[in-house]
Structure formats: structure tokens, C-alpha cells
Design a protein around this motif. Structure first.
Motif, PDB file in Angstrom:
ATOM      1  N   UNK A  70      -2.473   9.122  -3.347  1.00  0.00           N
ATOM      2  CA  UNK A  70      -3.711   9.032  -2.573  1.00  0.00           C
ATOM      3  C   UNK A  70      -3.563   7.932  -1.535  1.00  0.00           C
ATOM      4  N   UNK A  71      -4.255   8.083  -0.403  1.00  0.00           N
ATOM      5  CA  UNK A  71      -4.324   6.997   0.573  1.00  0.00           C
ATOM      6  C   UNK A  71      -5.353   5.979   0.110  1.00  0.00           C
ATOM      7  N   UNK A  73       0.811  -1.218   0.000  1.00  0.00           N
ATOM      8  CA  UNK A  73       0.000   0.000   0.000  1.00  0.00           C
ATOM      9  C   UNK A  73       0.847   1.272   0.000  1.00  0.00           C
ATOM     10  N   UNK A  74       2.060   1.179   0.526  1.00  0.00           N
ATOM     11  CA  UNK A  74       2.916   2.366   0.496  1.00  0.00           C
ATOM     12  C   UNK A  74       3.322   2.712  -0.925  1.00  0.00           C
ATOM     13  N   UNK A  75       3.616   1.657  -1.700  1.00  0.00           N
ATOM     14  CA  UNK A  75       3.984   1.871  -3.104  1.00  0.00           C
ATOM     15  C   UNK A  75       2.793   2.425  -3.876  1.00  0.00           C
ATOM     16  N   UNK A  76       1.596   1.878  -3.583  1.00  0.00           N
ATOM     17  CA  UNK A  76       0.387   2.353  -4.276  1.00  0.00           C
ATOM     18  C   UNK A  76       0.103   3.814  -3.938  1.00  0.00           C
ATOM     19  N   UNK A  77       0.311   4.192  -2.687  1.00  0.00           N
ATOM     20  CA  UNK A  77       0.082   5.581  -2.293  1.00  0.00           C
ATOM     21  C   UNK A  77       1.035   6.511  -3.038  1.00  0.00           C
ATOM     22  N   UNK A  78       2.280   6.096  -3.146  1.00  0.00           N
ATOM     23  CA  UNK A  78       3.259   6.927  -3.841  1.00  0.00           C
ATOM     24  C   UNK A  78       2.937   7.012  -5.329  1.00  0.00           C
ATOM     25  N   UNK A  98      -2.903   2.342   3.453  1.00  0.00           N
ATOM     26  CA  UNK A  98      -1.623   3.056   3.410  1.00  0.00           C
ATOM     27  C   UNK A  98      -1.552   4.084   4.545  1.00  0.00           C
ATOM     28  N   UNK A  99      -2.708   4.361   5.149  1.00  0.00           N
ATOM     29  CA  UNK A  99      -2.794   5.256   6.298  1.00  0.00           C
ATOM     30  C   UNK A  99      -2.976   4.378   7.534  1.00  0.00           C
TER      31      UNK A  99
END
Length: 489
Positions: free
Chosen positions: A103-104, A94-99, A118-119
């Protein structure tokens, strides 16, 4: 004349005091109404300003939302494709997706609990437990199976303003939620309603606090930490729910830290309903003590002014009474003897005759008074008239009416028809005046006496007839040798 002066002073004083009091009270009421009206104007202006600001924000964000909503929808569709390939969210980074998407990303299970995000602060958040109304809305969106997005909303754990979107998975087991932070966007900086709230708090002393709550009772614009959300105070929950459901403004009066406050809860709903966030309640707290303090100061000022007015009115009443009392006294009294004149006698006797059923009239004339005027002069004659007037004042009690109605003619109206009392007064008058004339004749070599005619009133007898009978009795006294009294039979 002292009696007239006192009476006139009292009348002027009472009238002036009442007039001054009425004017002062009216002025104070106007001032009080002005203060209250000013307060009401400030209150309505503050309410209109914050409501207008919220409405402006929603309208602006509606325009901003079009592009952002399309972007969020595109990302949601891409995540659905990813879900079909990798249905195990535990394998997602999820951290990669947020970057990648800026968006969270949140994954909600069938109980509306955040299981991945990611949050990280929101992982474990159970909407069914904290926000039942919002949880029901999520259930509905899951069943509809379509992409939805909300307007300006609150991040429950931090109090940050974000935009959220929701896309259910095809199997309806999960909801993919996206969140975009709005506070770093230029549009938020230009239309931040928290700045409006701060300016209103600084501009108006009577406003203690302005809070904006979403439909769930969460306080907007306040940053929080951990899992505890800023919720509306429990003592306001009932009125909050009532305002939210009925859409009508309500007031609550409370005491906080020794101050009396009025909380006005004002409903607000955006023109375009989108999600759970566009229906809000604005709570404005007003300090009643400030207005009460102003009114108290005005009241003290009112009393101080009233005291000054009263002192001035009292002094002015005494001055006017002294100036006016003498002309009034002369208008109703004989200037030489101080007794009532004919006009005053006529006015007063009408009142007394009407008020008292029984009365008697004494008509008095000085014997041979013309000779005294001719031989000694009018100056000496006036002195004798004063002596007789003084004799009347000594013998006739103040309750009766005595007047000089001619040169040497006097009338006395007695509030009695008892012959014994009437004769007693007549005898005393004759005796005492003779004694005084004995002293006077020793110096001047001349003297005079008085003749009296008396008539007691008959039932329903007009005063003119009483006057005629008294005049006839006086004539009888003159014919019988003067210096005596006669009573009309």
C-alpha cells in the motif's frame, strides 16, 4: 356550366388542399414527436445505465471493503505503534513500508499537506489549497481520533482509482493515510464504470461525452501527470455546485466546435455515505445538431411529399369537377335552353328577394306557341325556345335571374324596381325576338312573338302576391293583342 365547373373546382381544390395539409402536418408532428421521444428514451436509458452502474460498483465495493478496511485498519495501528517508537517520519523508509504492506503511505501535517509519502508525486500536495471541502473533512477526522476509510476514490495526481484510509496520530498533529490501487483488482475489472461509459458512447450517436465528477469537481477515470488535476470546466462550476447541493438535475446549453450541445448534470449519491467520494455528479453531453439534422431531413421530406400531394389534389380536383359539374349543372338548369330551371329559380329568388329590398318580376309567354308545335313539330318548337333563351341572355344582364319554368313560360327577376329600366328591358326583348322571328318565318312560313307581364315589388309584399300580379299583367298583354308588355299598377 363553365361557371359551375370553376366554382366546383375551386371548392374541391380548397377542401382537398386543407384536408391534405392537415393530414400532412399531423403526420409530420407525429414523426417529429417520435424522433424527440426516441431521443428522450435514449437519453434516459443512458442516464439510468450509468447511474445503475455506479450504484452497482458502490454496492459491490461495500462488500469488498469489509476485508480491505480491516486490513488497512490493522496496518494503520501498526504504523501508530511505529510512530510512538519513531516519531520522526524523516527516519522512516516509505519504500520499504510500501513493499511490506503493498500500500502507499502518506503523512499529512496539521495544514493537510503531504510531507512524506511512498508516492513521491503527492509530496507537497496541499489539500487546503486545492480541495477546501475535503480539507475540512480531514480536520474533522483528525479531531475525532478514529480510523476512517472511504469507498472508491480518485488519486488526485494520476486519476487512478484507489481506496483511502485515515488514522490520526494520538497527538493529532498528523494523519497517516493509506492508499490501495483498485484498478489491478479483479473486482474493478468486472465492474469498471468507464467501460460502461465507453459502450454508451459507441452505442448512441447523440451522446458526445459522459463525465463523472467527485464532490470536489475532480474528473474520475482520466489519467493525469504532474500536479494539475482534471477539474470541471469553469463555465460549469455554478451549475455543478447547484446540482451537488440541491440534488436536482440541471441542463446547460452550449456551443462547442460549431455544434450545439446540451449538458445534463445528474446528482448521484451512494446508498451508504462513506467519505468524500460517494457523492458524485454525472455530466452527459448530447449533440442537439444530430436530432436537428434528422428533423430537418424529415421536414424536407414532408415538403416534398406535400408538393406531390398538392399536384395530385389539383389534378384530381379538375377531373372530379369535370365529371360532377355536368350533372350538377343539369340539376339546376333547363337542359334545352341552358337557363335556370324552376327549382334553381325558387332557391335563388329567395336569396335575392331577402337580400334586395327592391325588385321586379317579368313573366314571359310565347304567343301561339302551341300552334307551332302542332304544325311544325316539337323539334322546331324547341329551336324557337332556344332562340328566345338566347335573346334573354343577350338582353338581360348576368346580374339578373332568368329561368324557364314551363313549356313556353319564362320568368326574369330583376334587381331593380325602376320602371324606366324595366320597360327598357321589356322593349328590347320584344324587338330583338321579333327580328329573329322575321328571319325564322322567312324559312318556315310561321312566326311567334312574346307577351310580358311585369310587376314591381311593394314593401313587405310576399312573393306569391308579386307572382300573381305579374301573371295578371301577362293576361292583360294577351288580351290586348299579344306581342307587348303590361305593367301591374
Amino acid at each position: 356550366m363553365n361557371y359551375i365547373r370553376v366554382k366546383l373546382t375551386v371548392v374541391l381544390l380548397v377542401f382537398s388542399l386543407l384536408l391534405s395539409l392537415v393530414i400532412a402536418v399531423v403526420d409530420y408532428d407525429k414523426l417529429r414527436e417520435t424522433v424527440l421521444q426516441s431521443q428522450a428514451t435514449e437519453i434516459h436509458f443512458a442516464e439510468d445505465k450509468i447511474i445503475h452502474n455506479l450504484s452497482t460498483i458502490d454496492k459491490v465495493y461495500n462488500l469488498f471493503d469489509v476485508e480491505m478496511a480491516e486490513k488497512m485498519k490493522t496496518i494503520s495501528m501498526e504504523l501508530l505503534v511505529k510512530y510512538e517508537r519513531e516519531p520522526d517520519f524523516g527516519s522512516w523508509d516509505f519504500d520499504v513500508l510500501k513493499e511490506e504492506y503493498d500500500m502507499d503511505i502518506f503523512i499529512l501535517d496539521e495544514t493537510n499537506t503531504v510531507i512524506y509519502s511512498s508516492f513521491e508525486e503527492d509530496i507537497g500536495l496541499d489539500f487546503k489549497a486545492c480541495c477546501s471541502g475535503f480539507s475540512k473533512l480531514l480536520d474533522q477526522r483528525r479531531k475525532e481520533g478514529e480510523f476512517t476509510h472511504d469507498g472508491l476514490d480518485l488519486q488526485s495526481k494520476t486519476g487512478e482509482f484507489k481506496k483511502f484510509s485515515y488514522m490520526p496520530t494520538p497527538d493529532q498533529h498528523y494523519l497517516i493515510e493509506l492508499a490501495v490501487l483498485l484498478e489491478d483488482k479483479e473486482i474493478y475489472k468486472q465492474f469498471n464504470f468507464m467501460d460502461t461509459i465507453e459502450s454508451l458512447l459507441q452505442e448512441y450517436d447523440i451522446i458526445e461525452a459522459i463525465d463523472v465528477y467527485n464532490s470536489g469537481g475532480n474528473l474520475l477515470g482520466v489519467k493525469t501527470k504532474g500536479f494539475k488535476m482534471n477539474m470541471i470546466n469553469e463555465r460549469f462550476l455554478d451549475v455543478f455546485e447547484q446540482v451537488r447541493k440541491k440534488g436536482e438535475t440541471e441542463e446547460v446549453f452550449v456551443s462547442e466546435n460549431g455544434e450545439k450541445l446540451t449538458y445534463r448534470f445528474i446528482p448521484y449519491q451512494a446508498d451508504e455515505m462513506r467519505g468524500y467520494s460517494t457523492k458524485r455528479v454525472v455530466a452527459i453531453a448530447y449533440n442537439n445538431d444530430i436530432v436537428a439534422g434528422m428533423l430537418s431531413e424529415y421536414k424536407n421530406q414532408f415538403f416534398r411529399q406535400l408538393i406531390v400531394i398538392l399536384i395530385g389534389v389539383i389534378a384530381l380536383s379538375f377531373i372530379i369537377a369535370r365529371i360532377v359539374s355536368k350533372p350538377i349543372h343539369l340539376a339546376f338548369h333547363d337542359s334545352l335552353t341552358g337557363l335556370s330551371n324552376r327549382a334553381a329559380f325558387e332557391d335563388e329568388r329567395q336569396k335575392r328577394v331577402h337580400r334586395n329590398k327592391k325588385h321586379a318580376l317579368m313573366m314571359i309567354d310565347l304567343d301561339d306557341f302551341k300552334s307551332i308545335n302542332d304544325q311544325l313539330g316539337h323539334v322546331e318548337g324547341d329551336k324557337i325556345l332556344k332562340v328566345f333563351a338566347s335573346t334573354i341572355k343577350d338582353i338581360i344582364s348576368p346580374g339578373h335571374l332568368a329561368a324557364r319554368v314551363g313549356g313556353d313560360e319564362f320568368l326574369v327577376l330583376l334587381d331593380t324596381d325602376e320602371t324606366e329600366n324595366i320597360e327598357k328591358n321589356a322593349k328590347l326583348l320584344i324587338k330583338k325576338f321579333n327580328n329573329r322571328m322575321d328571319e325564322y318565318s322567312f324559312d318556315k312560313g310561321m312566326r311567334t312573338s312574346i307577351s310580358i307581364g311585369i310587376a314591381s315589388s311593394l314593401e313587405k309584399e310576399p312573393f306569391d302576391e308579386l307572382y300573381t300580379r305579374a301573371d295578371q299583367a301577362l293576361y292583360k298583354s294577351k288580351m290586348n293583342g299579344k306581342n307587348q308588355y303590361s305593367i301591374s299598377e
